[in-house]
Design a protein around this motif. Structure first.
Motif, PDB file in Angstrom:
ATOM      1  N   VAL A   1      -4.058  -4.409   4.311  1.00  0.00           N
ATOM      2  CA  VAL A   1      -3.912  -5.688   3.614  1.00  0.00           C
ATOM      3  C   VAL A   1      -2.432  -5.963   3.340  1.00  0.00           C
ATOM      4  N   ALA A   2      -1.717  -4.943   2.880  1.00  0.00           N
ATOM      5  CA  ALA A   2      -0.280  -5.099   2.617  1.00  0.00           C
ATOM      6  C   ALA A   2       0.473  -5.412   3.910  1.00  0.00           C
ATOM      7  N   TYR A   3       0.124  -4.739   4.996  1.00  0.00           N
ATOM      8  CA  TYR A   3       0.761  -4.983   6.286  1.00  0.00           C
ATOM      9  C   TYR A   3       0.560  -6.435   6.719  1.00  0.00           C
ATOM     10  N   CYS A   4      -0.643  -6.930   6.534  1.00  0.00           N
ATOM     11  CA  CYS A   4      -0.948  -8.318   6.887  1.00  0.00           C
ATOM     12  C   CYS A   4      -0.058  -9.278   6.099  1.00  0.00           C
ATOM     13  N   LEU A   5       0.086  -9.030   4.809  1.00  0.00           N
ATOM     14  CA  LEU A   5       0.922  -9.907   3.973  1.00  0.00           C
ATOM     15  C   LEU A   5       2.394  -9.797   4.363  1.00  0.00           C
ATOM     16  N   GLU A   6       2.842  -8.604   4.699  1.00  0.00           N
ATOM     17  CA  GLU A   6       4.239  -8.440   5.111  1.00  0.00           C
ATOM     18  C   GLU A   6       4.520  -9.134   6.437  1.00  0.00           C
ATOM     19  N   ARG A   7       3.555  -9.108   7.351  1.00  0.00           N
ATOM     20  CA  ARG A   7       3.716  -9.825   8.616  1.00  0.00           C
ATOM     21  C   ARG A   7       3.781 -11.335   8.397  1.00  0.00           C
ATOM     22  N   ALA A   8       3.196 -11.803   7.298  1.00  0.00           N
ATOM     23  CA  ALA A   8       3.216 -13.228   6.972  1.00  0.00           C
ATOM     24  C   ALA A   8       4.458 -13.611   6.160  1.00  0.00           C
ATOM     25  N   GLY A   9       5.344 -12.645   5.871  1.00  0.00           N
ATOM     26  CA  GLY A   9       6.598 -12.946   5.204  1.00  0.00           C
ATOM     27  C   GLY A   9       6.696 -12.540   3.745  1.00  0.00           C
ATOM     28  N   TYR A  10       5.668 -11.918   3.212  1.00  0.00           N
ATOM     29  CA  TYR A  10       5.686 -11.478   1.816  1.00  0.00           C
ATOM     30  C   TYR A  10       6.204 -10.043   1.731  1.00  0.00           C
ATOM     31  N   LYS A  11       6.730  -9.680   0.583  1.00  0.00           N
ATOM     32  CA  LYS A  11       7.113  -8.300   0.292  1.00  0.00           C
ATOM     33  C   LYS A  11       6.058  -7.728  -0.635  1.00  0.00           C
ATOM     34  N   THR A  12       5.565  -6.547  -0.318  1.00  0.00           N
ATOM     35  CA  THR A  12       4.518  -5.945  -1.140  1.00  0.00           C
ATOM     36  C   THR A  12       4.944  -4.574  -1.643  1.00  0.00           C
ATOM     37  N   ALA A  13       4.315  -4.153  -2.712  1.00  0.00           N
ATOM     38  CA  ALA A  13       4.479  -2.795  -3.226  1.00  0.00           C
ATOM     39  C   ALA A  13       3.083  -2.251  -3.495  1.00  0.00           C
ATOM     40  N   ILE A  14       2.906  -0.976  -3.210  1.00  0.00           N
ATOM     41  CA  ILE A  14       1.610  -0.321  -3.338  1.00  0.00           C
ATOM     42  C   ILE A  14       1.757   0.869  -4.274  1.00  0.00           C
ATOM     43  N   GLY A  15       0.735   1.115  -5.066  1.00  0.00           N
ATOM     44  CA  GLY A  15       0.759   2.275  -5.949  1.00  0.00           C
ATOM     45  C   GLY A  15      -0.645   2.708  -6.320  1.00  0.00           C
ATOM     46  N   HIS A  16      -0.733   3.865  -6.935  1.00  0.00           N
ATOM     47  CA  HIS A  16      -2.018   4.382  -7.399  1.00  0.00           C
ATOM     48  C   HIS A  16      -2.389   3.713  -8.707  1.00  0.00           C
TER      49      HIS A  16
END
Length: 121
Positions: free
Chosen positions: A37-52
């Motif tokens: 999901v994060a990869y999809c958003l990054e490919r669309a131009g967004y910056k994401t952060a993931i955590g537990h």
């Protein structure tokens, strides 16, 4: 046009909202697909952060566009990790994720033993 979904999208469909849910992906014990999901958003131009999320699921805890945070993490009406993502994400992001992951199953039914996914566990 950029490909929005990763090459391993051949796996069974899933609810992308689990990437924002504390108890998503079977409370983090199932196949966790938050990174897709994060990869999809990054490919669309967004910056994401993931955590537990504690000892539970791995979640997306930041989505930024032009350095502006798009997750309402400080909104008192939103309980991040509990409130469904469709209730607070911008429509543009929902549309991107719906397009990238179109074959989502229906939301899981609650079974009498309280388990969301597996009636015999």
């Amino acid at each position: 046009m950029k490909r929005l979904t990763p090459i391993f999208n051949y796996l069974e469909p899933f609810d992308w909202g689990d990437a924002f849910d504390k108890f998503g992906f079977d409370d983090g014990t199932g196949l966790v697909r938050t990174y897709e999901v994060a990869y999809c958003l990054e490919r669309a131009g967004y910056k994401t952060a993931i955590g537990h999320y504690g000892i539970h699921n791995i979640v997306i805890n930041s989505i930024k566009l032009d350095s502006i945070e798009l997750l309402p993490l400080h909104d008192p009406t939103i309980r991040y990790g509990y409130t469904p993502a469709r209730a607070y994400l911008p429509k543009d992001i929902i549309d991107i994720l719906d397009k990238a992951f179109p074959n989502q199953p229906a939301p899981p039914k609650k079974f009498t033993n309280g388990n969301r996914y597996h009636p015999r566990r």
